[in-house]
Design a protein around this motif. Structure first.
Motif, short mmCIF file in Angstrom:
data_model
loop_
_atom_site.label_atom_id
_atom_site.label_comp_id
_atom_site.label_asym_id
_atom_site.label_seq_id
_atom_site.Cartn_x
_atom_site.Cartn_y
_atom_site.Cartn_z
N ASP A 42 -4.85 -3.02 37.77
CA ASP A 42 -4.51 -4.21 37.80
C ASP A 42 -3.89 -4.75 38.79
OD1 ASP A 42 -1.72 -3.86 37.08
OD2 ASP A 42 -2.83 -3.17 34.63
N THR A 43 -3.81 -6.42 38.44
CA THR A 43 -3.06 -6.91 39.73
C THR A 43 -1.45 -7.81 38.80
OG1 THR A 43 -4.30 -9.30 38.89
CG2 THR A 43 -4.94 -7.66 41.17
N LYS A 44 -1.76 -7.70 37.44
CA LYS A 44 -0.40 -7.80 36.53
C LYS A 44 0.87 -7.58 37.70
CE LYS A 44 -2.06 -6.28 32.56
NZ LYS A 44 -2.26 -5.49 31.69
N ALA A 45 1.66 -8.38 37.65
CA ALA A 45 2.93 -7.98 38.41
C ALA A 45 3.83 -6.56 37.27
CB ALA A 45 3.85 -9.18 38.21
N GLU A 46 5.28 -6.07 37.80
CA GLU A 46 5.09 -5.11 36.81
C GLU A 46 6.94 -4.99 37.36
OE1 GLU A 46 4.65 -0.03 35.82
OE2 GLU A 46 3.36 -1.21 36.65
N GLN A 47 7.94 -4.84 36.42
CA GLN A 47 9.48 -4.65 36.75
C GLN A 47 9.10 -3.30 37.65
OE1 GLN A 47 11.80 -6.63 34.09
NE2 GLN A 47 13.85 -5.59 34.85
N LEU A 48 9.96 -3.14 37.98
CA LEU A 48 10.74 -2.34 38.97
C LEU A 48 11.61 -2.08 38.86
CD1 LEU A 48 9.94 -2.96 42.98
CD2 LEU A 48 8.52 -1.42 40.62
N PRO A 49 12.48 -0.76 38.65
CA PRO A 49 11.73 0.83 38.76
C PRO A 49 10.37 0.24 38.33
CG PRO A 49 13.41 0.93 37.76
CD PRO A 49 13.80 -0.39 37.79
N ILE A 50 9.39 1.78 38.13
CA ILE A 50 8.33 1.68 37.58
C ILE A 50 8.93 2.90 36.70
CG2 ILE A 50 6.52 0.00 38.01
CD1 ILE A 50 5.33 3.12 39.55
N LEU A 51 8.64 2.84 35.45
CA LEU A 51 8.78 3.75 34.44
C LEU A 51 8.22 5.19 34.31
CD1 LEU A 51 11.01 2.28 32.07
CD2 LEU A 51 11.85 3.06 33.85
N GLY A 52 6.43 4.21 34.56
CA GLY A 52 5.63 5.98 34.54
C GLY A 52 3.95 5.20 35.00
N TYR A 53 2.74 5.31 34.27
CA TYR A 53 1.73 5.39 34.48
C TYR A 53 1.12 5.83 32.87
CZ TYR A 53 -3.23 5.08 35.55
OH TYR A 53 -4.86 4.35 35.99
N GLN A 54 0.54 4.24 32.81
CA GLN A 54 -0.49 4.44 31.37
C GLN A 54 0.03 5.28 30.20
OE1 GLN A 54 -2.46 1.98 31.44
NE2 GLN A 54 -3.37 1.73 33.60
N GLY A 55 1.51 4.45 30.24
CA GLY A 55 2.43 5.43 28.95
C GLY A 55 2.38 7.04 29.21
N ILE A 56 2.58 7.28 30.32
CA ILE A 56 2.72 8.40 30.79
C ILE A 56 4.53 7.73 31.57
CG2 ILE A 56 2.62 10.58 32.10
CD1 ILE A 56 0.01 10.38 31.29
N ASN A 57 5.03 8.32 31.18
CA ASN A 57 6.84 8.05 31.28
C ASN A 57 7.19 9.34 31.95
OD1 ASN A 57 6.82 5.44 30.34
ND2 ASN A 57 7.18 5.98 28.29
N PHE A 58 7.92 8.83 33.24
CA PHE A 58 8.69 10.34 33.41
C PHE A 58 9.56 10.54 33.10
CE2 PHE A 58 7.74 6.97 37.55
CZ PHE A 58 6.61 7.44 37.98
N SER A 59 10.41 10.60 32.06
CA SER A 59 11.41 11.08 31.75
C SER A 59 10.28 11.77 30.62
CB SER A 59 12.60 9.74 30.63
OG SER A 59 11.11 8.87 30.08
N GLY A 60 9.05 11.79 30.15
CA GLY A 60 8.84 12.39 29.19
C GLY A 60 8.94 14.13 30.11
N SER A 61 8.87 15.00 28.68
CA SER A 61 8.76 16.54 28.55
C SER A 61 7.68 16.90 28.60
CB SER A 61 9.25 17.31 27.45
OG SER A 61 8.52 17.04 26.48
N LYS A 62 7.44 18.22 29.52
CA LYS A 62 6.55 19.05 29.42
C LYS A 62 5.44 18.72 28.08
CE LYS A 62 5.83 22.43 32.17
NZ LYS A 62 5.08 23.51 32.82
N GLU A 63 5.91 19.02 27.66
CA GLU A 63 5.74 19.43 25.73
C GLU A 63 5.02 18.49 24.73
OE1 GLU A 63 4.62 22.52 24.08
OE2 GLU A 63 4.56 23.35 26.13
#
Length: 192
Positions: A42-63
């Motif tokens: 999509d072309t909606k502006a997103e504030q940086l830094p991005i935290l993940g993609y489509q609800g998958i957050n970089f801070s999320g544990s594998k489990e």
């Protein structure tokens, strides 16, 4: 008798035509359904830094990610099929040995010039273009001396890459989403 012959002629004329119309209409919906949909960001502006993609957050544990998105685990990688606007989106969440997510990867299949250009344009609108391959890098890629050509967006947090397949016969398109520090390191390695 004449009416029967006339009716028979009409049947002989209309049955093949009607059958052809029915047969030509069969499977039409199936072809459209089986046709792969082209993914475009999509072309909606997103504030940086991005935290993940489509609800998958970089801070999320594998489990946590595995359970939340019903992902399949392969050692340090999760294969996740998520629903986005009614469509299924398949991504890979990749972790390092210490359990930190370092990358979300989306495979887009074989290189399609038109789709690639649209992706680059949309990511430029969404995040801003930070790096595109130099003429030397493009020449090396086109000559087969380089395996990838990479475009960076969002201060290195998003990368669109065209890479050669293992047999060097095909070009494949990939999108990478990185945590901020990993993206900066990746951007540095690409630009040098």
């Amino acid at each position: 008798m004449i009416q029967k012959i006339h009716f028979f002629r009409l049947q002989c004329l209309f049955i093949p035509i009607f059958s052809a119309l029915i047969i030509s209409g069969c499977g039409k919906g199936e072809v459209d359904k089986s046709k792969p949909t082209v993914w475009l960001p999509d072309t909606k502006a997103e504030q940086l830094p991005i935290l993940g993609y489509q609800g998958i957050n970089f801070s999320g544990s594998k489990e946590q990610i595995k359970n939340q998105f019903n992902c399949t685990e392969y050692e340090l990688t999760l294969s996740c099929k998520i629903k986005v606007d009614g469509n299924e989106d398949h991504v890979w969440a990749i972790y390092n040995e210490s359990g930190r997510m370092i990358l979300i990867k989306k495979e887009l299949g074989y290189f399609n010039k038109e789709q690639a250009q649209q992706i680059i344009e949309r990511f430029t609108l969404k995040y801003g273009l930070d790096h595109e391959p130099t003429e030397g890098q493009l020449s090396a890629f086109n000559a087969g001396l380089r395996k990838t050509k990479t475009y960076l967006f969002g201060k290195g947090q998003v990368a669109f890459q065209v890479g050669r397949s293992l047999n060097n016969r095909n070009e494949l398109m990939l999108v990478y989403y990185f945590p901020e520090d990993v993206g900066a390191a990746f951007a540095n390695s690409i630009q040098n």
